[in-house]
Scaffold this motif. Structure first.
Motif, PDB file in Angstrom:
ATOM      1  N   ILE A  46      -8.981 -26.523   3.253  1.00 26.26           N
ATOM      2  CA  ILE A  46      -9.850 -25.358   3.067  1.00 26.26           C
ATOM      3  C   ILE A  46     -10.313 -24.823   4.417  1.00 26.26           C
ATOM      4  CG2 ILE A  46     -12.014 -24.529   2.065  1.00 26.26           C
ATOM      5  CD1 ILE A  46      -9.829 -25.116   0.026  1.00 26.26           C
ATOM      6  N   LEU A  47     -10.631 -25.715   5.359  1.00 27.05           N
ATOM      7  CA  LEU A  47     -11.037 -25.284   6.702  1.00 27.05           C
ATOM      8  C   LEU A  47      -9.933 -24.471   7.368  1.00 27.05           C
ATOM      9  CD1 LEU A  47     -12.885 -28.457   8.061  1.00 27.05           C
ATOM     10  CD2 LEU A  47     -13.882 -26.188   7.695  1.00 27.05           C
ATOM     11  N   GLN A  48      -8.694 -24.883   7.138  1.00 23.93           N
ATOM     12  CA  GLN A  48      -7.575 -24.135   7.701  1.00 23.93           C
ATOM     13  C   GLN A  48      -7.429 -22.750   7.052  1.00 23.93           C
ATOM     14  OE1 GLN A  48      -4.246 -26.950   7.209  1.00 23.93           O
ATOM     15  NE2 GLN A  48      -4.153 -27.111   9.441  1.00 23.93           N
ATOM     16  N   MET A  49      -7.827 -22.639   5.796  1.00 25.56           N
ATOM     17  CA  MET A  49      -7.724 -21.362   5.102  1.00 25.56           C
ATOM     18  C   MET A  49      -8.707 -20.338   5.661  1.00 25.56           C
ATOM     19  SD  MET A  49      -7.318 -22.918   1.237  1.00 25.56           S
ATOM     20  CE  MET A  49      -7.748 -21.406   0.384  1.00 25.56           C
ATOM     21  N   GLY A  50      -9.840 -20.809   6.172  1.00 25.08           N
ATOM     22  CA  GLY A  50     -10.832 -19.906   6.745  1.00 25.08           C
ATOM     23  C   GLY A  50     -12.237 -20.261   6.316  1.00 25.08           C
ATOM     24  N   PRO A  51     -13.257 -19.952   7.154  1.00 24.24           N
ATOM     25  CA  PRO A  51     -14.650 -20.323   6.855  1.00 24.24           C
ATOM     26  C   PRO A  51     -15.174 -19.765   5.541  1.00 24.24           C
ATOM     27  CG  PRO A  51     -14.400 -19.583   9.134  1.00 24.24           C
ATOM     28  CD  PRO A  51     -13.112 -19.281   8.448  1.00 24.24           C
ATOM     29  N   ARG A  52     -14.745 -18.545   5.188  1.00 24.14           N
ATOM     30  CA  ARG A  52     -15.298 -17.941   3.965  1.00 24.14           C
ATOM     31  C   ARG A  52     -14.890 -18.719   2.718  1.00 24.14           C
ATOM     32  NH1 ARG A  52     -11.808 -14.183   1.341  1.00 24.14           N
ATOM     33  NH2 ARG A  52      -9.745 -14.024   2.322  1.00 24.14           N
ATOM     34  N   PHE A  53     -13.768 -19.436   2.792  1.00 24.80           N
ATOM     35  CA  PHE A  53     -13.342 -20.218   1.637  1.00 24.80           C
ATOM     36  C   PHE A  53     -14.231 -21.450   1.426  1.00 24.80           C
ATOM     37  CE2 PHE A  53      -9.479 -17.858   2.636  1.00 24.80           C
ATOM     38  CZ  PHE A  53      -9.083 -17.434   1.388  1.00 24.80           C
ATOM     39  N   MET A  54     -14.879 -21.909   2.517  1.00 25.99           N
ATOM     40  CA  MET A  54     -15.777 -23.059   2.400  1.00 25.99           C
ATOM     41  C   MET A  54     -16.951 -22.759   1.481  1.00 25.99           C
ATOM     42  SD  MET A  54     -14.696 -25.735   3.994  1.00 25.99           S
ATOM     43  CE  MET A  54     -16.203 -26.688   4.127  1.00 25.99           C
ATOM     44  N   THR A  55     -17.444 -21.532   1.527  1.00 30.37           N
ATOM     45  CA  THR A  55     -18.581 -21.161   0.677  1.00 30.37           C
ATOM     46  C   THR A  55     -18.190 -21.091  -0.793  1.00 30.37           C
ATOM     47  OG1 THR A  55     -18.121 -18.799   0.977  1.00 30.37           O
ATOM     48  CG2 THR A  55     -19.598 -19.850   2.570  1.00 30.37           C
ATOM     49  N   MET A  56     -16.894 -20.933  -1.055  1.00 31.46           N
ATOM     50  CA  MET A  56     -16.410 -20.858  -2.434  1.00 31.46           C
ATOM     51  C   MET A  56     -16.081 -22.237  -3.006  1.00 31.46           C
ATOM     52  SD  MET A  56     -13.825 -17.653  -1.758  1.00 31.46           S
ATOM     53  CE  MET A  56     -13.109 -17.717  -3.401  1.00 31.46           C
ATOM     54  N   ALA A  57     -15.994 -23.262  -2.139  1.00 37.21           N
ATOM     55  CA  ALA A  57     -15.571 -24.594  -2.576  1.00 37.21           C
ATOM     56  C   ALA A  57     -16.469 -25.191  -3.661  1.00 37.21           C
ATOM     57  CB  ALA A  57     -15.480 -25.533  -1.381  1.00 37.21           C
ATOM     58  N   PRO A  58     -17.820 -25.115  -3.528  1.00 36.00           N
ATOM     59  CA  PRO A  58     -18.664 -25.699  -4.596  1.00 36.00           C
ATOM     60  C   PRO A  58     -18.402 -25.081  -5.965  1.00 36.00           C
ATOM     61  CG  PRO A  58     -19.971 -25.296  -2.625  1.00 36.00           C
ATOM     62  CD  PRO A  58     -18.637 -24.640  -2.398  1.00 36.00           C
ATOM     63  N   ASP A  59     -18.190 -23.752  -5.981  1.00 31.30           N
ATOM     64  CA  ASP A  59     -17.901 -23.096  -7.261  1.00 31.30           C
ATOM     65  C   ASP A  59     -16.585 -23.581  -7.856  1.00 31.30           C
ATOM     66  OD1 ASP A  59     -20.203 -21.590  -7.216  1.00 31.30           O
ATOM     67  OD2 ASP A  59     -19.274 -19.904  -6.171  1.00 31.30           O
ATOM     68  N   ARG A  60     -15.589 -23.819  -6.991  1.00 28.35           N
ATOM     69  CA  ARG A  60     -14.308 -24.306  -7.475  1.00 28.35           C
ATOM     70  C   ARG A  60     -14.433 -25.710  -8.058  1.00 28.35           C
ATOM     71  NH1 ARG A  60     -10.557 -20.568  -8.257  1.00 28.35           N
ATOM     72  NH2 ARG A  60      -9.062 -22.292  -8.249  1.00 28.35           N
ATOM     73  N   VAL A  61     -15.236 -26.553  -7.398  1.00 28.63           N
ATOM     74  CA  VAL A  61     -15.458 -27.909  -7.900  1.00 28.63           C
ATOM     75  C   VAL A  61     -16.120 -27.867  -9.271  1.00 28.63           C
ATOM     76  CG1 VAL A  61     -16.752 -30.044  -7.535  1.00 28.63           C
ATOM     77  CG2 VAL A  61     -15.540 -28.974  -5.625  1.00 28.63           C
ATOM     78  N   PHE A  62     -17.161 -27.031  -9.397  1.00 27.57           N
ATOM     79  CA  PHE A  62     -17.871 -26.920 -10.671  1.00 27.57           C
ATOM     80  C   PHE A  62     -16.941 -26.402 -11.762  1.00 27.57           C
ATOM     81  CE2 PHE A  62     -20.417 -24.572 -13.783  1.00 27.57           C
ATOM     82  CZ  PHE A  62     -21.321 -25.558 -14.157  1.00 27.57           C
ATOM     83  N   ALA A  63     -16.125 -25.391 -11.405  1.00 29.99           N
ATOM     84  CA  ALA A  63     -15.202 -24.832 -12.401  1.00 29.99           C
ATOM     85  C   ALA A  63     -14.169 -25.867 -12.836  1.00 29.99           C
ATOM     86  CB  ALA A  63     -14.502 -23.602 -11.819  1.00 29.99           C
ATOM     87  N   GLY A  64     -13.772 -26.744 -11.911  1.00 29.67           N
ATOM     88  CA  GLY A  64     -12.791 -27.772 -12.245  1.00 29.67           C
ATOM     89  C   GLY A  64     -13.318 -28.811 -13.211  1.00 29.67           C
ATOM     90  N   LEU A  65     -14.648 -29.009 -13.193  1.00 31.44           N
ATOM     91  CA  LEU A  65     -15.261 -30.007 -14.086  1.00 31.44           C
ATOM     92  C   LEU A  65     -15.869 -29.387 -15.337  1.00 31.44           C
ATOM     93  CD1 LEU A  65     -17.096 -32.250 -11.448  1.00 31.44           C
ATOM     94  CD2 LEU A  65     -15.051 -32.839 -12.747  1.00 31.44           C
ATOM     95  N   ASP A  66     -16.073 -28.080 -15.322  1.00 31.29           N
ATOM     96  CA  ASP A  66     -16.767 -27.410 -16.421  1.00 31.29           C
ATOM     97  C   ASP A  66     -15.805 -27.083 -17.555  1.00 31.29           C
ATOM     98  OD1 ASP A  66     -18.820 -26.214 -17.836  1.00 31.29           O
ATOM     99  OD2 ASP A  66     -18.545 -24.254 -16.867  1.00 31.29           O
ATOM    100  N   LEU A  67     -15.256 -28.143 -18.139  1.00 30.39           N
ATOM    101  CA  LEU A  67     -14.337 -27.995 -19.259  1.00 30.39           C
ATOM    102  C   LEU A  67     -14.834 -28.859 -20.413  1.00 30.39           C
ATOM    103  CD1 LEU A  67     -10.896 -28.156 -17.385  1.00 30.39           C
ATOM    104  CD2 LEU A  67     -11.968 -26.127 -18.357  1.00 30.39           C
ATOM    105  N   PHE A  68     -15.045 -28.243 -21.567  1.00 28.67           N
ATOM    106  CA  PHE A  68     -15.616 -28.947 -22.709  1.00 28.67           C
ATOM    107  C   PHE A  68     -14.811 -30.183 -23.127  1.00 28.67           C
ATOM    108  CE2 PHE A  68     -16.053 -29.394 -27.386  1.00 28.67           C
ATOM    109  CZ  PHE A  68     -17.389 -29.769 -27.423  1.00 28.67           C
ATOM    110  N   PRO A  69     -13.463 -30.131 -23.135  1.00 25.98           N
ATOM    111  CA  PRO A  69     -12.701 -31.328 -23.545  1.00 25.98           C
ATOM    112  C   PRO A  69     -12.941 -32.547 -22.657  1.00 25.98           C
ATOM    113  CG  PRO A  69     -11.296 -29.383 -23.612  1.00 25.98           C
ATOM    114  CD  PRO A  69     -12.567 -28.967 -22.952  1.00 25.98           C
ATOM    115  N   PHE A  70     -13.363 -32.349 -21.395  1.00 24.45           N
ATOM    116  CA  PHE A  70     -13.621 -33.488 -20.510  1.00 24.45           C
ATOM    117  C   PHE A  70     -14.739 -34.379 -21.047  1.00 24.45           C
ATOM    118  CE2 PHE A  70     -11.882 -31.614 -16.272  1.00 24.45           C
ATOM    119  CZ  PHE A  70     -10.612 -31.974 -16.668  1.00 24.45           C
ATOM    120  N   LEU A  71     -15.625 -33.815 -21.877  1.00 30.52           N
ATOM    121  CA  LEU A  71     -16.713 -34.613 -22.443  1.00 30.52           C
ATOM    122  C   LEU A  71     -16.186 -35.722 -23.344  1.00 30.52           C
ATOM    123  CD1 LEU A  71     -19.369 -31.889 -23.394  1.00 30.52           C
ATOM    124  CD2 LEU A  71     -19.559 -33.614 -21.600  1.00 30.52           C
TER     125      LEU A  71
END
Length: 425
Positions: free
Chosen positions: A30-55
């Protein structure tokens, strides 16, 4: 890409937990992709876990822990022994049948290995079997757990790839039963050469009926889980929650085998197992994002397709890739990273998404019992005191047999899809 590869393999060699390795490597990308992508990383992590079947995963894990701790599952062992324990190598056959029955409760290979490593392996050693062989039988049967529903790997795959979890559950039934059958054939072939002990006389119908009565409360649970999900009456998550309530009722009220301390330890163990899986999923989300940005899935697909245009050859290469990577990497991480890479390729080959999913899941399940990082090997080594090398050597006939089943599943789509089609999934 060089930085990510160095971080990934370097940290893995050092011995850091796989979730940390994947997360650090992903953040490097992500660091190689650019600094602005770092600010989006937390949202991507949350979206990856925010799936009802995972419960469904923590609920199924919790239900299995309750059933195991309360001793309910020993009724399944007694039933398996009554059915096949009279054969030569009867305790080994019983171990395999019990794995099928146990799989419908936990969906976990390591839970099976731990439970039977503490109970059946000592009993087999006492009955005249060598400890490495007893551990090998247990390890070979343990991978039935994440193949037959409720499979946690099927839940993960179905959630991240948008494939019907109910369809994957139904598709896993026949492959799981075939694993049991071929392992029992291996045991029968080894029985005379290894002079395995012969069980007692074939039990009467009354004894079998008594064993069935003792294990009926444990058998009802997987039947209910599958029936409610495949029948469309409940989602996997809802069925998992009901499974927890049922196991608490049977273990705590009917059997009166659960103390408050037991519940505390069950909760701690469930939390640890779930936390590890979710950490891997969260970390793999970041790495998967980086891979998608750099078009790694397309590059892998093009490289495989450049080898041959024959779909059978490509499928063989996919199986080889999964088996080799499974030798050195955690199967949850491998599934989360490689599924988005390989699933589009299988679609290009004309494979049904459910068929492709079961093929990938079964290939990774086999890696649970292959050295050097097979989870079931280390669970059995820790609970029995046997060396991993000796267990691995005794496992070779079973590994070869199960690879044969994997090849059958990969190239015979109708075998895998028979039950899903029958149920209209």
């Amino acid at each position: 890409m060089t930085l990510v590869a160095i971080l990934f393999f370097g940290l893995m060699v050092i011995g850091l937990p796989v979730g940390v390795v994947i997360g650090v490597a992903g953040m490097g990308g992500i660091l190689q992709m650019g600094p602005r992508f770092m600010t989006m990383a937390p949202d991507r992590v949350f979206a990856g876990l925010d799936l009802f079947p995972f419960l469904a995963m923590p609920f199924f894990i919790l239900a299995g822990e309750i059933m195991n701790r309360s001793g309910i599952t020993m009724g399944l062992v007694r039933l398996a022994d009554a059915l096949v324990g009279w054969l030569r190598g009867g305790m080994a056959h019983s171990n395999m049948v019990a794995s099928v029955l146990f799989a419908g409760i936990t969906g976990s290979a390591t839970a099976d290995a731990a439970a039977f490593g503490n109970t059946l392996v000592p009993a087999m050693v006492k009955g005249g079997y060598s400890r490495p062989f007893a551990c090998a039988v247990t390890a070979a049967g343990s991978i039935i757990g994440p193949t037959i529903p409720p499979s946690t790997l099927a839940i993960i795959y179905g959630s991240i790839m948008g494939v019907s979890i109910a369809g994957l559950f139904a598709a896993g039934i026949l492959p799981g039963l075939l694993i049991c059958i071929i392992c029992m054939i291996v045991i029968a072939l080894l029985a005379r050469r290894m002079d395995l002990p012969k069980g007692q006389e074939r039990p009467s119908f009354r004894i079998v009926l008594r064993a069935l009565r003792e294990g009926i409360l444990a058998i009802i649970l997987p039947v209910f889980i599958l029936g409610s999900i495949l029948g469309g009456f409940a989602t996997p998550t809802e069925a998992a929650a009901i499974a927890v309530a049922y196991s608490l009722l049977v273990g705590g009220v009917v059997y009166r085998a659960l103390s408050w301390r037991d519940l505390y330890e069950i909760g701690v163990r469930t939390t640890r197992i779930t936390g590890v899986i979710f950490l891997i999923i969260a970390s793999a989300t970041i790495l998967g994002w980086w891979m998608a940005f750099n078009q790694v899935p397309q590059a892998v697909a093009e490289s495989l397709l450049s080898v041959s245009s024959n779909p059978d050859v490509i499928i063989g290469l996919i199986l080889l890739l999964l088996l080799v990577i499974g030798l050195v990497m955690d199967i949850n991480a491998t599934l989360i990273i490689l599924a988005p890479v390989l699933a589009p390729l299988t679609l290009k080959l004309g494979m049904d998404p459910v068929h492709a999913g079961i093929m990938i899941i079964l290939a990774l399940n086999i890696s649970l019992m292959t050295p050097p990082v097979g989870a079931c090997l280390f669970v059995l080594a820790s609970v029995t005191g046997e060396k991993v090398e000796k267990i691995s050597a005794a496992l070779m006939p079973f590994i070869l047999a199960e690879v044969c089943i994997l090849i059958l599943v990969a190239y015979w789509a109708d075998l895998t899809l028979f039950i899903p089609r029958l149920l209209g999934l």
